[in-house]
Design a protein around this motif. Structure first.
Motif, PDB file in Angstrom:
ATOM      1  N   TYR A 191       6.517 -10.649 -75.191  1.00 26.88           N
ATOM      2  CA  TYR A 191       7.403 -11.453 -74.351  1.00 26.88           C
ATOM      3  C   TYR A 191       8.613 -10.645 -73.882  1.00 26.88           C
ATOM      4  O   TYR A 191       9.168 -10.915 -72.822  1.00 26.88           O
ATOM      5  CB  TYR A 191       7.897 -12.693 -75.106  1.00 26.88           C
ATOM      6  CG  TYR A 191       6.941 -13.860 -75.035  1.00 26.88           C
ATOM      7  CD1 TYR A 191       6.742 -14.543 -73.837  1.00 26.88           C
ATOM      8  CD2 TYR A 191       6.226 -14.276 -76.139  1.00 26.88           C
ATOM      9  CE1 TYR A 191       5.856 -15.606 -73.760  1.00 26.88           C
ATOM     10  CE2 TYR A 191       5.344 -15.334 -76.076  1.00 26.88           C
ATOM     11  CZ  TYR A 191       5.165 -15.993 -74.887  1.00 26.88           C
ATOM     12  OH  TYR A 191       4.288 -17.041 -74.816  1.00 26.88           O
TER      13      TYR A 191
ATOM     14  N   PRO B 248       9.069  -7.268 -72.942  1.00 24.39           N
ATOM     15  CA  PRO B 248       8.923  -6.552 -71.668  1.00 24.39           C
ATOM     16  C   PRO B 248       8.773  -7.496 -70.476  1.00 24.39           C
ATOM     17  O   PRO B 248       9.318  -7.232 -69.396  1.00 24.39           O
ATOM     18  CB  PRO B 248       7.652  -5.716 -71.840  1.00 24.39           C
ATOM     19  CG  PRO B 248       7.211  -5.854 -73.218  1.00 24.39           C
ATOM     20  CD  PRO B 248       8.061  -6.854 -73.912  1.00 24.39           C
ATOM     21  N   LEU B 249       8.083  -8.608 -70.706  1.00 20.86           N
ATOM     22  CA  LEU B 249       7.904  -9.594 -69.631  1.00 20.86           C
ATOM     23  C   LEU B 249       9.258 -10.160 -69.204  1.00 20.86           C
ATOM     24  O   LEU B 249       9.569 -10.232 -68.003  1.00 20.86           O
ATOM     25  CB  LEU B 249       6.979 -10.719 -70.116  1.00 20.86           C
ATOM     26  CG  LEU B 249       6.663 -11.825 -69.110  1.00 20.86           C
ATOM     27  CD1 LEU B 249       5.875 -11.281 -67.943  1.00 20.86           C
ATOM     28  CD2 LEU B 249       5.883 -12.942 -69.771  1.00 20.86           C
TER      29      LEU B 249
ATOM     30  N   VAL C  74      15.017  -8.202 -64.188  1.00 18.84           N
ATOM     31  CA  VAL C  74      15.343  -7.201 -63.155  1.00 18.84           C
ATOM     32  C   VAL C  74      14.934  -7.702 -61.767  1.00 18.84           C
ATOM     33  O   VAL C  74      15.729  -7.632 -60.816  1.00 18.84           O
ATOM     34  CB  VAL C  74      14.653  -5.845 -63.472  1.00 18.84           C
ATOM     35  CG1 VAL C  74      14.823  -4.882 -62.311  1.00 18.84           C
ATOM     36  CG2 VAL C  74      15.223  -5.247 -64.749  1.00 18.84           C
ATOM     37  N   VAL C  75      13.716  -8.243 -61.651  1.00 26.31           N
ATOM     38  CA  VAL C  75      13.248  -8.702 -60.329  1.00 26.31           C
ATOM     39  C   VAL C  75      14.097  -9.879 -59.852  1.00 26.31           C
ATOM     40  O   VAL C  75      14.541  -9.908 -58.690  1.00 26.31           O
ATOM     41  CB  VAL C  75      11.749  -9.079 -60.382  1.00 26.31           C
ATOM     42  CG1 VAL C  75      11.312  -9.727 -59.073  1.00 26.31           C
ATOM     43  CG2 VAL C  75      10.897  -7.853 -60.650  1.00 26.31           C
ATOM     44  N   TYR C  76      14.348 -10.833 -60.743  1.00 26.92           N
ATOM     45  CA  TYR C  76      15.131 -12.016 -60.362  1.00 26.92           C
ATOM     46  C   TYR C  76      16.543 -11.618 -59.911  1.00 26.92           C
ATOM     47  O   TYR C  76      17.013 -12.068 -58.862  1.00 26.92           O
ATOM     48  CB  TYR C  76      15.189 -12.985 -61.543  1.00 26.92           C
ATOM     49  CG  TYR C  76      16.078 -14.183 -61.328  1.00 26.92           C
ATOM     50  CD1 TYR C  76      15.881 -15.028 -60.238  1.00 26.92           C
ATOM     51  CD2 TYR C  76      17.132 -14.468 -62.197  1.00 26.92           C
ATOM     52  CE1 TYR C  76      16.708 -16.119 -60.032  1.00 26.92           C
ATOM     53  CE2 TYR C  76      17.949 -15.560 -61.998  1.00 26.92           C
ATOM     54  CZ  TYR C  76      17.738 -16.382 -60.918  1.00 26.92           C
ATOM     55  OH  TYR C  76      18.558 -17.459 -60.710  1.00 26.92           O
TER      56      TYR C  76
ATOM     57  N   VAL D 246      11.267  -7.558 -67.205  1.00 28.10           N
ATOM     58  CA  VAL D 246      10.817  -7.414 -65.809  1.00 28.10           C
ATOM     59  C   VAL D 246      11.277  -8.615 -64.981  1.00 28.10           C
ATOM     60  O   VAL D 246      11.777  -8.451 -63.852  1.00 28.10           O
ATOM     61  CB  VAL D 246       9.274  -7.255 -65.744  1.00 28.10           C
ATOM     62  CG1 VAL D 246       8.780  -7.341 -64.309  1.00 28.10           C
ATOM     63  CG2 VAL D 246       8.846  -5.937 -66.352  1.00 28.10           C
ATOM     64  N   VAL D 247      11.148  -9.808 -65.555  1.00 30.22           N
ATOM     65  CA  VAL D 247      11.601 -11.015 -64.843  1.00 30.22           C
ATOM     66  C   VAL D 247      13.099 -10.901 -64.555  1.00 30.22           C
ATOM     67  O   VAL D 247      13.550 -11.203 -63.439  1.00 30.22           O
ATOM     68  CB  VAL D 247      11.297 -12.287 -65.680  1.00 30.22           C
ATOM     69  CG1 VAL D 247      11.988 -13.505 -65.072  1.00 30.22           C
ATOM     70  CG2 VAL D 247       9.800 -12.529 -65.749  1.00 30.22           C
TER      71      VAL D 247
ATOM     72  N   ALA E 293      17.539  -8.665 -58.893  1.00 33.40           N
ATOM     73  CA  ALA E 293      17.506  -7.787 -57.709  1.00 33.40           C
ATOM     74  C   ALA E 293      17.374  -8.595 -56.417  1.00 33.40           C
ATOM     75  O   ALA E 293      17.724  -8.108 -55.345  1.00 33.40           O
ATOM     76  CB  ALA E 293      16.349  -6.796 -57.820  1.00 33.40           C
TER      77      ALA E 293
END
Lengths: 140, 75
Positions: free
Chosen positions: B24, B26-27, B33-35, B30-31, B37
């Motif tokens: 969970y 790493p997931l 950073v993308v959110y 990633v969520v 960004a």
């Protein structure tokens, strides 16, 4: 800072490009840094999900596919691999495996994130001043 | 003492290498950073806000899980 090139671009094209390839909508808008970031993270999440789930978790006959297919190109490219590994009638899929469930979650979240990225590319072009920036003066 | 044992056992199980819950993190990263960004443009702000998002979500879920675990033991 708002990119002047965004003014000449179509938000719908950015939306469609963003679906075909994660981050392509931002590349179309001239945001290459974000395009590379989104492409690498979403594609990595999709591939990692497939690997964690044993390669059998991107199946069009499952409800999860509705979320996974939002990742566009990577999801469509990985679907035949997953179908092949799942075998006829999904006989090779271990539904009780927690790692399979986790891999499915990874791929579904990758799809939802790409949906967010697509909408960001759209609004970035359609509403370039949404980030609280002042409208730029028109060229004389 | 009883509560401490419960909390220790729960946390030890949660962070054991055999628990797939590790995946969970790493997931969530990633969520985050993308959110973030999609919200801000400056790399430094993205990093700070993503870190804040990651810490808030991870600690929040951990706290919630612990509370629910203790409630199930009391029922």
């Amino acid at each position: 800072m708002t990119d002047r090139r965004e003014k000449d671009r179509s938000p719908f094209v950015a939306l469609v490009l963003g679906w075909i390839l994660p981050g392509a909508g931002h590349a179309y808008a001239g945001r290459w840094g974000k395009a590379i970031l989104f492409f690498s993270l979403i594609t990595a999440l999709m591939v990692a999900g497939l690997v964690i789930g044993g390669g059998t978790n991107i199946l069009p006959n499952r409800l999860w596919y509705a979320a996974q297919v939002c990742a566009g190109g990577p999801a469509l490219a990985l679907t035949p691999i997953s179908q092949h590994l799942a075998g006829p009638d999904d006989s090779n899929v271990d539904w009780a495996d927690p790692l399979h469930e986790m891999g499915t979650l990874y791929t579904a979240v990758a799809g939802f994130l790409n949906l967010l990225v697509m909408m960001d590319a759209y609004t970035r072009i359609a509403y370039p001043h949404r980030l609280g920036q002042q409208p730029q003066e028109e060229d004389a | 003492m009883w509560l401490w044992d419960v909390v220790y056992g729960f946390v030890a199980h949660l962070f054991s290498p055999s628990n797939p819950l590790w995946l969970y993190y790493p997931l969530c990263a990633v969520v985050a950073v993308v959110y973030k960004a999609t919200k801000v443009d400056e790399p430094k702000k993205i990093a700070c806000q993503a870190l804040h998002f990651f810490a808030s979500v991870s600690l929040g879920m951990l706290g919630l899980a612990l509370v629910f675990y203790i409630i199930t033991l009391l029922l």
